[in-house]
Design a protein around this motif. Structure first.
Motif, short mmCIF file in Angstrom:
data_model
loop_
_atom_site.label_atom_id
_atom_site.label_comp_id
_atom_site.label_asym_id
_atom_site.label_seq_id
_atom_site.Cartn_x
_atom_site.Cartn_y
_atom_site.Cartn_z
N CYS B 553 0.84 -1.21 0.00
CA CYS B 553 0.00 0.00 0.00
C CYS B 553 0.87 1.25 0.00
N GLY B 554 2.13 1.10 0.48
CA GLY B 554 3.05 2.22 0.42
C GLY B 554 3.04 3.14 1.63
N THR B 555 2.21 2.85 2.61
CA THR B 555 2.14 3.74 3.77
C THR B 555 3.47 3.82 4.50
N CYS B 556 4.08 2.67 4.69
CA CYS B 556 5.32 2.66 5.46
C CYS B 556 6.44 3.33 4.67
N VAL B 557 6.39 3.17 3.35
CA VAL B 557 7.42 3.77 2.50
C VAL B 557 7.42 5.27 2.71
N ALA B 558 6.21 5.84 2.69
CA ALA B 558 6.13 7.30 2.83
C ALA B 558 6.49 7.73 4.23
N ALA B 559 6.20 6.89 5.22
CA ALA B 559 6.39 7.32 6.61
C ALA B 559 7.82 7.22 7.10
N CYS B 560 8.60 6.33 6.52
CA CYS B 560 9.91 6.08 7.09
C CYS B 560 10.80 7.33 7.02
N PRO B 561 11.23 7.83 8.20
CA PRO B 561 12.04 9.07 8.18
C PRO B 561 13.43 8.87 7.58
N SER B 562 13.91 7.65 7.64
CA SER B 562 15.24 7.41 7.08
C SER B 562 15.17 7.00 5.63
N GLY B 563 13.94 6.85 5.09
CA GLY B 563 13.86 6.40 3.70
C GLY B 563 14.37 4.99 3.55
N ALA B 564 14.27 4.19 4.64
CA ALA B 564 14.86 2.86 4.59
C ALA B 564 13.96 1.86 3.88
N ILE B 565 12.67 2.22 3.71
CA ILE B 565 11.74 1.25 3.12
C ILE B 565 11.54 1.59 1.65
N LYS B 566 11.61 0.53 0.86
CA LYS B 566 11.36 0.69 -0.56
C LYS B 566 10.28 -0.30 -0.97
N ALA B 567 9.34 0.17 -1.84
CA ALA B 567 8.34 -0.76 -2.37
C ALA B 567 8.85 -1.28 -3.70
N HIS B 569 9.03 -2.50 -7.29
CA HIS B 569 8.33 -2.05 -8.50
C HIS B 569 7.60 -0.74 -8.29
N PHE B 570 7.81 -0.15 -7.18
CA PHE B 570 7.23 1.18 -6.96
C PHE B 570 8.26 2.08 -6.28
N THR B 571 9.55 1.98 -6.79
CA THR B 571 10.58 2.82 -6.19
C THR B 571 10.33 4.26 -6.62
N ASP B 572 10.92 5.15 -5.85
CA ASP B 572 10.75 6.57 -6.16
C ASP B 572 11.14 6.84 -7.61
N GLU B 573 12.27 6.22 -8.02
CA GLU B 573 12.72 6.48 -9.39
C GLU B 573 11.68 6.02 -10.39
N GLN B 574 11.09 4.86 -10.17
CA GLN B 574 10.11 4.35 -11.12
C GLN B 574 8.89 5.26 -11.16
N ILE B 575 8.50 5.76 -10.02
CA ILE B 575 7.33 6.63 -9.98
C ILE B 575 7.64 7.95 -10.68
N TYR B 576 8.84 8.50 -10.39
CA TYR B 576 9.20 9.76 -11.08
C TYR B 576 9.16 9.55 -12.59
N ALA B 577 9.70 8.43 -13.03
CA ALA B 577 9.74 8.13 -14.46
C ALA B 577 8.34 8.12 -15.05
N GLN B 578 7.39 7.47 -14.30
CA GLN B 578 6.01 7.41 -14.78
C GLN B 578 5.39 8.79 -14.87
N ILE B 579 5.65 9.61 -13.83
CA ILE B 579 5.11 10.98 -13.83
C ILE B 579 5.62 11.76 -15.03
N GLU B 580 6.98 11.64 -15.23
CA GLU B 580 7.55 12.34 -16.38
C GLU B 580 6.91 11.87 -17.67
#
Lengths: 172, 585, 670
Positions: B553-567, B569-580
């Motif tokens: 669901c991605g809740t923990c990904v967004a919440a982690c203050p250290s950015g230690a959690i990655k989803a 097939h839904f990494t930040d880079e992949q999402i940025y790429a989709q947005i672009e």
């Protein structure tokens, strides 16, 4: 029977005094009940319930005792109480004549009270004054060598609310 | 204890010294009649029917009661000498002069050959055996009854002949009264529909036929021992000594691979729907209450009766109470139309009552259902298309036909109607159990807006849930009738077995992962995960995600203050790429 | 407040010597009987009048007025005996006290009209001990009653009280005490006659603590007031006996269960117990012996059945008076299932005597099987009604005639009922032809058999039991020819039906059915087979009743049938009541001996008697309801009870024969 608060408290005090007098011992149950009856002229239902509670006895047991023994009455006795002795010695001296005539004159059977609550009468199976038989007690006072004319005199006096001349002193 | 040697009617036996003659006779199979004896209470010896003749073999002889005469070495007992028989006969004759011949007395009369009791037959039903009083005093410990007065005036009664405050309503006195002098009756009306219980209603019973384990259990709410510390008769008679009053609920931990949630439904409570008068007027029943009353095991024996114990002259069956309702449940409960028609049929079969069926639509979707509906129409049931609007007490002049008045609009003839009836059955909705959300949380599944559990796919996966290994069956997923529930249950079982055989589950490719080296152990994500997929590893002091439970669901990904959690097939880079990509077109 | 405690026997002896000195000053003691009987006759005003008279005469220093317990001669109350002379004054009224003080006390002259006059010899007798009523008695247990104020422990000590206790506690072991009582041969005086020593020994042996010692003062037999008079008149004797018994058995708790109808006995008992406690005779470490014992008084509620030991104990436990089976004796499991020793009042009162004077002395009195004395209450149709104490072995004839003075008004003796309503049997003049015939008809004897009169049998537990009779607890009710035996049986059954606890079937239903039968018989609706039925029910009741109330309830029925069978037959076949008692079979009529005294006229509740003063009176046979009031009142025996329907004939003859007489004497003045 639900009593008003004041009457309830008063009854509770009387009962407590009486039960404490005998340290709530079961061997004194009959004596405690006799004291209560002497105070109220009968055993009120509420009183029995309170005694049961204070002596940690089941109400059913109290009820059984109150109805088993002849000394107790669950309904108020008359203001005047007549006991006719029907022991063997008195029977032989025709106590039944006295009992029958008394029942007829009052219109009630032994063990009952007149409707106006004035007189109750019962038979007792020996008062121990056999030389005076047949005899009766009126409110504890002995009247011996009873005959029907004497009985009628006593009843007349009672009805006229006059004091009955004592032949003997009260024992209690 | 020492053993002694005695003989009864010439037969010898060794028994414990001081035990009673009656027990020794029982062991020898010699029957001595009794009236006031009960094995698990102290003997009372009031009826004097069990008298026997005792002999010392020399000159001494005495008539004694077998139930409480202690044996001694060399005692000889005779149970049927002329003296004994004539004593039993005369005592029974004298008892009959006062008492009606209840079965237990009739049996004695037959045994002793008494056909014409000398002093006639009386009408009293109490034989003064004292079993009730002794039961209440010695076994139950409630002390609600006693003997009062004495001699010929002696009787069993409650204190002051009023309702006993100490009575715990256990019914033991009525159970053991040999003549039926004491009975249990309902206090107010003979029937209280809301309190009809099916099946055994003793304090100790097997709850239902299919119970596992199939052994009796003690219901602590009704057990006398739990109330007074007395009784314990069950443990006295159990030959294997299985009764344990101290047993408490135990909690066990098991490791499970698959779970089938089959928690069922709850019957809608129509009390808040004031116009229908449920709980306010007598003889307004819910469907389940009516169903219970009809069961042969119910206290009415399956008869349809009003609260006053009489048969109703007319019954109204109201469909859709709580279903298809903007203010209650918007959904249709699916099963009510069919059971309502069944009720109509039962009423017609069991009584002469007039039946009024108030419906909106007849939903007769299944096999043979439409045909059954047609049959009902031929049975003279009055079907009225219009939901019942209000139940009120009938006016006195209408009470000739019914005590309640059903107000409705008969839409087919376009008129408002007021129909007097004696009984109203409300076809109450099926609704999700009040604890459905709790269960959902425990098993990591979801409930819908209407409260039912959500299946993985409404068409293609009706028994699975989004949580692997957790399946649904039956009405907990949505209202359904018995054939559908059975089908669904079988399907869920098949799924579960397949899972267990495979020994492994297929997971979704998308799930979240915690990179250990970046995790600070702050544990913020632990509480946030709606699927309880994140746990804290004490030894390594880092959080861990269970990929089988994770729904990405991605809740923990967004919440982690250290950015230690990655989803995955839904990494930040992949999402940025989709947005672009979207912005570019 | 002075310390009254007697810590050692020496203290007791010292006190007794002190009291002797104080009292040994030539004072006259006026003892006025204040037992219930004399109180009922008005002895309290007499006492008050004496106090006044003594005060007025200024003789307070020289004369002591002492109210005592029952003297026994209840017929002649109020009784006054001057001691130490023993001058016996009877039927004393308050007005007589002045004469007694002036004449006898001041001047040593007797007030002749108050002295006892022997009805046979007509001579006046001064001293108590010379009066026939007292002469044949042996007043060992009862004797002190006439000398002491029951509320004064000093009186009891002055007469030697509590010496026996000191002796037992300090010079005898419990086992020796039991031995002494066993050797004395004392048997229970409550009617059972069980050897007291044996009972104590069993109780001592029994296992269980604490042990209880109980005094059965539930004297329920109508016509029996021996225990009452003992408790009223000499409660300390009972207390002392109980302490000794408790010591012997090993008990520290005692109960006295007194009948509800005895308030004076309870009062005096409580006073005595309080005094005993004050003197250290009850409580801890009595006489320094290390033995503790105390007594609680409990009262009955009016139930005859509570005289039965297990019912008594149930009542003590605060429950209804239901008996239980005695297969396990109360000695082993009694009050609260603990070993309990229950004895009768009179039994306990004998104990101090036995310990003080020794078993050898005691066993020299009485017969081989029954030692000591027995107190009887002689009542009914007898001249000298009262309490008598006689040595065992005396015959009933002596009690009835020598002591009792025979049957009054010249009537014929018929029977004496002993043993109360339960278990009570009749003792009859078996040589009487009617009785003899009945015994023959009953199959007991053959016509030519000579029988020893029961009246000549010695009063003894075993002798009487041998002939199917019994001594009982001491009630002796004399009946004369005016008693109907069917009515007597009916009376007892009615009594027992009211007193039955109702627990067991045979007693509860059997009494009811037997009473129905007897009522039918006395109403003239009986059948011959009723007698057989009565005997059949009686047998089953005897065999199967739970306690002795039911178990011996048939005795009055059986013994009346046995000795007076023809009376039953007369009721059944002839519809006649020979004694003229059963109302349905009787007509009341006045014969020619009527003096016209007019007393019966006002007594009649239905105004059925006609007549002017000094003329022959007539009873209207239609209006008469047979209530018997006139019969009871007529001093001239002119009212006759004849067979129903014969009244008119009697009165017709009376009319022919009647003559007004100048003077007529009442028949056989009492």
């Amino acid at each position: 029977m639900s009593l008003p608060m004041e009457a309830r408290n008063e009854l509770e005090q009387v009962i407590t005094t009486i039960v404490d007098r005998y340290q709530a011992k079961p061997t004194a149950l009959i004596m405690a009940l006799q004291d209560i009856q002497r105070q109220y002229n009968y055993l009120p239902m509420e009183a029995l319930r309170m005694v049961a509670k204070k002596m940690s006895l089941p109400v059913a047991q109290l009820y059984g005792v109150a109805t088993f023994f002849k000394a107790f009455s669950l309904t108020p006795k008359g203001k005047n109480h007549i006991c006719v002795c029907t022991g063997t010695a008195c029977h032989v001296r025709q106590a039944s004549v006295i009992v029958d005539n008394l029942a007829r004159a009052l219109g009630i059977e032994p063990g009952e009270t007149t409707p106006d609550g004035e007189i109750s009468f019962e038979t007792v199976n020996c008062l121990g004054a056999c030389a005076l038989g047949p005899l009766l007690t009126l409110n504890g006072t002995y009247h011996g060598n009873m005959t029907v004319p004497k009985l009628n005199k006593i009843l007349d006096k009672l009805r006229a609310k006059e004091p009955v001349e004592e032949i003997a002193e009260e024992v209690e | 204890m020492a053993q002694v040697s005695i003989t009864i009617d010439g037969q010898s036996i060794e028994v414990e010294e001081g035990s009673y003659v009656l027990q020794a006779a029982e062991q020898l199979g010699i029957r001595i009649p009794t009236l006031c004896y009960y094995a698990h209470m102290a003997p009372y010896a009031a009826c004097r029917i069990c008298v026997v003749e005792a002999w010392d073999g020399k000159g001494w002889t005495k008539i004694v009661t077998a139930c409480n005469y202690p044996v001694w070495d060399g005692l000889q007992i005779f149970t049927d000498t002329p003296r004994v028989i004539s004593a039993r006969r005369l005592n029974l004759e004298m008892l009959l002069s006062r008492c009606a011949p209840a079965p237990v007395l009739q049996q004695l009369m037959d045994e002793l050959g008494i056909t014409e009791p000398r002093w006639g037959i009386g009408t009293d039903t109490c034989i003064m055996c004292g079993l009730c009083v002794r039961m209440c005093d010695e076994v139950v410990g409630a002390h609600a009854l006693s003997f009062s007065n004495r001699g010929i005036d002696r009787e069993v009664s409650t204190p002051f002949k009023l309702e006993s405050e100490d009575c715990i309503l256990c019914g033991a006195c009525a159970r053991y009264c040999p003549t039926g002098h004491i009975r249990m009756t309902d206090r107010d009306n003979p029937i209280l529909h809301s309190e009809l219980i099916l099946g055994p209603n003793a304090a100790i019973s097997i709850p239902f036929r299919q119970a596992i384990p199939n052994v009796p259990r003690i219901d602590p709410d009704y057990c006398i021992h739990m109330a007074t510390d007395g009784c314990m008769l069950c443990s006295k008679v159990c030959p294997k000594e299985c009764i344990n009053y101290e047993e408490k609920d135990e909690f066990e931990e098991l490791e499970i691979g698959a779970v089938i949630v089959a928690t069922g439904f709850q019957d809608f409570d129509p009390t808040p729907m004031h116009p229908f008068g449920y709980g306010k007027y007598p003889n307004v029943l819910s469907a389940l209450e009516f169903e219970q009353m009809n069961n042969a095991a119910s206290p009415t024996g399956g008869r349809i009766l009003m609260e006053n114990g009489e048969e109703p002259r007319s019954i109204a069956i109201l469909h859709c109470i709580g279903s298809r309702d903007e203010n209650q449940h918007k959904y249709c409960s699916r099963v009510c139309c069919m059971y309502a028609l069944k009720f109509a049929h039962l009423v017609k079969e069991k009584t002469n009552a007039e039946v009024y069926q108030l419906y909106i639509d007849m939903r007769t979707f299944g096999k043979g259902y439409e045909e059954f509906y047609q049959r009902i129409l031929t049975e003279g049931v009055n079907v009225i298309r219009g939901k019942g609007a209000e139940i009120v007490p009938a006016l006195p002049e209408q009470s000739g036909e019914g005590n309640l008045l059903v107000r409705c609009e008969d839409t087919l003839i376009g008129k408002f109607r007021e129909i007097p009836v004696d009984m109203v059955i409300l076809c109450t909705a099926l609704e999700a159990r009040s604890d459905a959300e709790d269960i959902a949380r425990k098993f990591n599944i979801s409930t819908g807006a209407d409260g039912w559990f959500i299946e993985a796919h409404p068409k293609l996966a009706p028994v699975s849930t989004t949580t692997e290994g957790v399946f649904l069956a039956g009405a907990c997923q949505g209202p359904k009738d018995i054939p559908d529930s059975v089908a669904q249950g079988t399907a869920a079982a098949a799924h579960a077995i397949r899972l267990c055989n495979m020994g492994e589950i297929m997971m979704d490719a998308a799930y979240a992962e915690i990179q250990e080296e970046f995790c600070s152990g702050c544990r913020i994500c632990n509480g946030l995960c709606p699927y309880n997929a994140i746990t804290f590893e004490e030894e390594k002091k880092v959080s861990e995600i269970n990929p089988a439970l994770c729904k990405a669901c991605g809740t923990c990904v967004a919440a982690c203050p250290s950015g230690a959690i990655k989803a995955r097939h839904f990494t930040d880079e992949q999402i940025y790429a989709q947005i672009e990509g979207i912005l570019a077109s | 407040m002075t310390n009254h405690k007697l810590n050692t026997p020496e203290d007791l002896n010292r006190l007794r010597d002190l009291l002797a000195k104080q009292r040994e000053n030539g004072r006259t003691i006026i003892t006025v009987c204040a037992g219930t009987g004399c109180l009922a006759c008005g002895s309290e005003p007499v006492t008050a009048a004496f106090r006044k008279a003594i005060k007025e005469a200024g003789l307070e220093d020289k004369v002591e007025i002492r109210t005592t317990g029952c003297h026994g001669f209840c017929e002649r109350g109020p009784l006054v005996v001057l001691r130490p002379e023993g001058t016996f004054y009877q039927r004393v009224k308050p007005a007589d006290t002045k004469a007694i003080v002036e004449q006898t006390i001041k001047n040593g002259q007797l007030v002749k009209k108050l002295l006892y006059r022997d009805p046979q010899t007509k001579e006046i007798i001064e001293k108590e001990e010379d009066i026939p009523f007292y002469r044949k008695q042996m007043r060992l247990v009862f004797g002190k009653n006439g000398y002491m104020d029951p509320t004064s422990i000093n009186d009891y000590i002055a007469l030697g009280g509590y010496q026996a206790l000191a002796k037992a506690l300090l010079t005898m072991t419990p086992e020796q005490t039991i031995d002494e009582v066993s050797k004395s041969g004392l048997r229970g005086r409550g009617g059972g006659g069980y050897p007291a020593g044996r009972k104590w020994a069993s109780c001592r042996r029994a296992k269980g603590e604490p042990k209880y010692v109980i005094c059965n003062a539930d004297e329920g037999d109508p016509g029996a007031f021996m225990d009452r008079s003992l408790l009223e008149g000499n409660p300390h004797a009972v207390i002392e006996g109980m302490i000794i018994g408790a010591y012997a058995i090993g008990s520290c708790n005692g109960y006295v269960y007194v009948r509800n109808e005895y308030p004076l006995a309870v009062k005096n008992l409580n006073i005595a117990i309080a005094a005993a406690r004050e003197h250290g005779l009850l409580g801890d470490n009595i006489f320094g012996s290390g033995f503790h014992f105390d007594i609680d008084v409990s009262r009955g509620g009016g139930a005859f059945v509570c005289g039965e030991s297990t019912a008594l104990m149930a009542s003590l436990e605060g429950k209804i008076g239901e008996p239980r089976a005695k297969y396990i004796h109360t000695i082993d499991a009694g009050l609260w299932d603990k070993p309990s020793n229950l004895n009768n009042v009179e039994t306990w009162a004998n104990i101090p005597l036995i310990i003080e004077k020794g078993a050898d002395w005691y066993s020299s009195i009485g017969t081989a099987g029954s030692k000591g004395t027995k107190v009887f209450a002689l009542t009914g149709r007898v001249n000298n009604t009262g309490l008598v104490e006689v040595p065992m072995g005396i015959t009933l004839r002596e009690i009835l005639y020598d002591i009792g003075g025979g049957v009054p008004r010249g009537k014929r003796f018929k029977a004496v009922q002993t043993g109360g309503p339960s278990g009570g049997t009749l003792i009859v003049e078996t040589r009487d032809s009617k009785v003899h015939d009945s015994l023959v008809a009953h199959g007991d004897i053959k016509k030519e058999d000579e029988v020893v009169s029961l009246l000549d049998l010695p009063v003894d537990f075993d002798e009487l039991t041998k002939v199917g009779s019994m001594m009982g607890s001491g009630g002796m009710i004399v009946m004369d020819q005016d008693s109907c035996m069917v009515d007597v049986a009916k009376y007892f059954l009615n009594f027992l039906q009211e007193e039955s606890c109702g627990k067991c079937l045979p007693c509860r239903e059997g009494l009811r059915i037997m009473l129905e039968i007897l009522t039918r018989i006395s109403d003239g609706k009986g059948e011959m087979k009723d007698i057989d039925t009565l005997e059949e029910i009686s047998q089953v009741m005897i065999d199967t009743s739970l306690c002795q109330l039911g178990g011996s309830a048939p005795n009055p029925v059986l013994s009346t049938i046995r000795y007076f069978r023809q009376e039953y037959i007369a009721h059944i076949v002839e519809k006649r009541c020979p004694a003229g008692v059963c109302k349905a079979l009787v007509s009341h009529a006045i014969d020619e001996t009527c003096t016209g005294c007019h007393i019966c006229h006002s007594a009649c509740p239905t105004n059925a008697i006609y007549g002017e003063t000094k003329t022959l009176h007539i009873i209207d046979q239609e209006k008469c309801i047979q209530c018997g009031a006139c019969y009871q009142l007529c001093k001239f025996d002119s009212v006759k009870r004849v067979k129903r329907g014969e009244g008119d004939r009697i009165q017709r003859i009376a009319k022919e024969k009647w003559q007004p007489l100048a003077k007529k004497q009442p028949a056989a003045a009492a």
